[in-house]
Write a protein that holds these residues in place. Sequence first.
Motif, PDB file in Angstrom:
ATOM      1  N   SER A   3       0.452  -0.852   0.321  1.00 51.02           N
ATOM      2  CA  SER A   3      -0.105  -0.030   0.226  1.00 51.02           C
ATOM      3  C   SER A   3       1.016   1.337  -0.368  1.00 51.02           C
ATOM      4  O   SER A   3       1.740   1.670   1.097  1.00 51.02           O
TER       5      SER A   3
ATOM      6  N   THR B  82      -0.208   5.013   0.173  1.00 55.49           N
ATOM      7  CA  THR B  82      -0.411   5.752   0.936  1.00 55.49           C
ATOM      8  C   THR B  82      -1.732   5.408   1.616  1.00 55.49           C
ATOM      9  O   THR B  82      -2.459   6.427   2.392  1.00 55.49           O
TER      10      THR B  82
ATOM     11  N   THR C  87      -4.572   0.450   0.970  1.00 55.64           N
ATOM     12  CA  THR C  87      -4.629  -0.985   0.413  1.00 55.64           C
ATOM     13  C   THR C  87      -4.265  -1.593   1.987  1.00 55.64           C
ATOM     14  O   THR C  87      -4.931  -2.373   2.140  1.00 55.64           O
TER      15      THR C  87
ATOM     16  N   SER D 248      -2.730  -2.189  -4.525  1.00 56.02           N
ATOM     17  CA  SER D 248      -3.487  -0.894  -5.102  1.00 56.02           C
ATOM     18  C   SER D 248      -3.120  -1.224  -6.439  1.00 56.02           C
ATOM     19  O   SER D 248      -2.502  -1.643  -6.934  1.00 56.02           O
ATOM     20  N   SER D 249      -3.778  -0.151  -7.331  1.00 58.90           N
ATOM     21  CA  SER D 249      -4.112  -0.475  -9.220  1.00 58.90           C
ATOM     22  C   SER D 249      -2.420   0.547  -9.479  1.00 58.90           C
ATOM     23  O   SER D 249      -2.592   2.224  -8.624  1.00 58.90           O
TER      24      SER D 249
ATOM     25  N   SER E  44      -7.250  -1.165  -3.711  1.00 55.51           N
ATOM     26  CA  SER E  44      -7.716   0.150  -3.943  1.00 55.51           C
ATOM     27  C   SER E  44      -7.466   0.393  -4.709  1.00 55.51           C
ATOM     28  O   SER E  44      -6.322   0.443  -5.276  1.00 55.51           O
TER      29      SER E  44
HETATM   30  C1  LIG Z   1       2.127   5.764  -9.900  1.00 64.15           C
HETATM   31  C2  LIG Z   1       0.694   5.703  -9.440  1.00 64.15           C
HETATM   32  C3  LIG Z   1       0.110   4.840 -10.399  1.00 64.15           C
HETATM   33  C4  LIG Z   1      -1.975   4.695 -10.664  1.00 64.15           C
HETATM   34  N1  LIG Z   1      -2.648   4.150 -11.169  1.00 64.15           N
HETATM   35  C5  LIG Z   1      -2.830   4.069 -11.164  1.00 64.15           C
HETATM   36  C6  LIG Z   1      -4.121   3.157 -11.800  1.00 64.15           C
HETATM   37  O1  LIG Z   1      -3.743   2.558 -13.388  1.00 64.15           O
HETATM   38  N2  LIG Z   1      -5.517   2.569 -11.958  1.00 64.15           N
HETATM   39  C7  LIG Z   1      -6.033   3.281 -11.631  1.00 64.15           C
HETATM   40  O2  LIG Z   1      -7.583   3.374 -10.848  1.00 64.15           O
HETATM   41  N3  LIG Z   1      -5.781   3.616  -9.999  1.00 64.15           N
HETATM   42  C8  LIG Z   1      -3.984   4.449 -10.366  1.00 64.15           C
HETATM   43  N4  LIG Z   1      -3.778   5.176  -9.211  1.00 64.15           N
HETATM   44  C9  LIG Z   1      -4.167   5.368  -8.041  1.00 64.15           C
HETATM   45  C10 LIG Z   1      -4.403   4.440  -6.792  1.00 64.15           C
HETATM   46  O3  LIG Z   1      -4.675   3.113  -6.791  1.00 64.15           O
HETATM   47  C11 LIG Z   1      -5.425   4.928  -5.531  1.00 64.15           C
HETATM   48  O4  LIG Z   1      -4.590   5.731  -5.204  1.00 64.15           O
HETATM   49  C12 LIG Z   1      -5.013   4.237  -5.227  1.00 64.15           C
HETATM   50  O5  LIG Z   1      -6.757   4.481  -3.649  1.00 64.15           O
HETATM   51  C13 LIG Z   1      -3.744   4.318  -3.713  1.00 64.15           C
HETATM   52  O6  LIG Z   1      -4.189   2.626  -2.462  1.00 64.15           O
HETATM   53  P1  LIG Z   1      -2.662   2.355  -1.485  1.00 64.15           P
HETATM   54  O7  LIG Z   1      -2.742   3.966  -0.822  1.00 64.15           O
HETATM   55  O8  LIG Z   1      -3.155   1.642  -0.616  1.00 64.15           O
HETATM   56  O9  LIG Z   1      -2.043   2.728  -2.591  1.00 64.15           O
HETATM   57  C14 LIG Z   1      -2.328   5.148  -9.002  1.00 64.15           C
HETATM   58  C15 LIG Z   1      -1.652   5.760  -8.020  1.00 64.15           C
HETATM   59  C16 LIG Z   1       0.002   6.154  -8.380  1.00 64.15           C
HETATM   60  C17 LIG Z   1      -0.005   6.864  -7.253  1.00 64.15           C
END
Ligand SMILES: Cc1cc2nc3c(=O)[nH]c(=O)nc-3n(C[C@H](O)[C@H](O)[C@H](O)COP(=O)(O)O)c2cc1C
Length: 139
Positions: free
Chosen positions: A10, A12, A15, A57-58, A90
């Motif tokens: 995760s 941020t 997830t 996460s994506s 997420s």
């Molecule tokens: C470098 C980067 C690439 C991302 N690529 C995608 C993507 O391809 N598709 C999507 O739906 N969200 C994308 N996101 C958004 C994240 O998946 C989303 O903010 C998620 O809530 C982050 O969860 P986390 O805090 O568990 O990492 C991306 C975010 C970042 C920072």
Amino acid sequence: MRKINVIYWSGTGNTEMMANAIAEGVKEAGNEVNVIQVGDATLEDAKDCDVLVLGCSSMGDEVLEEGEMEPYMESIDGQIGGKKVALFGSYGWGDGRWMREWQERVEDDGAILVEDGLIINETPDDEGLTQCREFGKAL
Ligand SMILES: Cc1cc2nc3c(=O)[nH]c(=O)nc-3n(C[C@H](O)[C@H](O)[C@H](O)COP(=O)(O)O)c2cc1C
């Protein structure tokens, strides 16, 4: 009692919130749970459990995070045949393609998906956290 290992990445914390809520649900159902950041996870952690729950996460363009999660997946691809697996994570602006492709990947590995991949947009709200707990209970 089932042993359930939740291994996640995760960026941020979104997830991670899902992982912790899923773990609460697992415990509510009377099962044992270990929540492990993927950077600390071993191959044994993927194998030595009744259900393996993976979260990421994506990232990138609808892919798994490439520094830790993707290498970990590569290390367990081919090692999880017959394993019960569930996926979560997420996402932001996409339509969940990363999750569909990830599910196909673990099925190609011969794993058995026990639940549909749980995806939540950005930070889970109360309803999202409830969904996560229910997901954990159902495992
Ligand atoms: C470098 C980067 C690439 C991302 N690529 C995608 C993507 O391809 N598709 C999507 O739906 N969200 C994308 N996101 C958004 C994240 O998946 C989303 O903010 C998620 O809530 C982050 O969860 P986390 O805090 O568990 O990492 C991306 C975010 C970042 C920072």
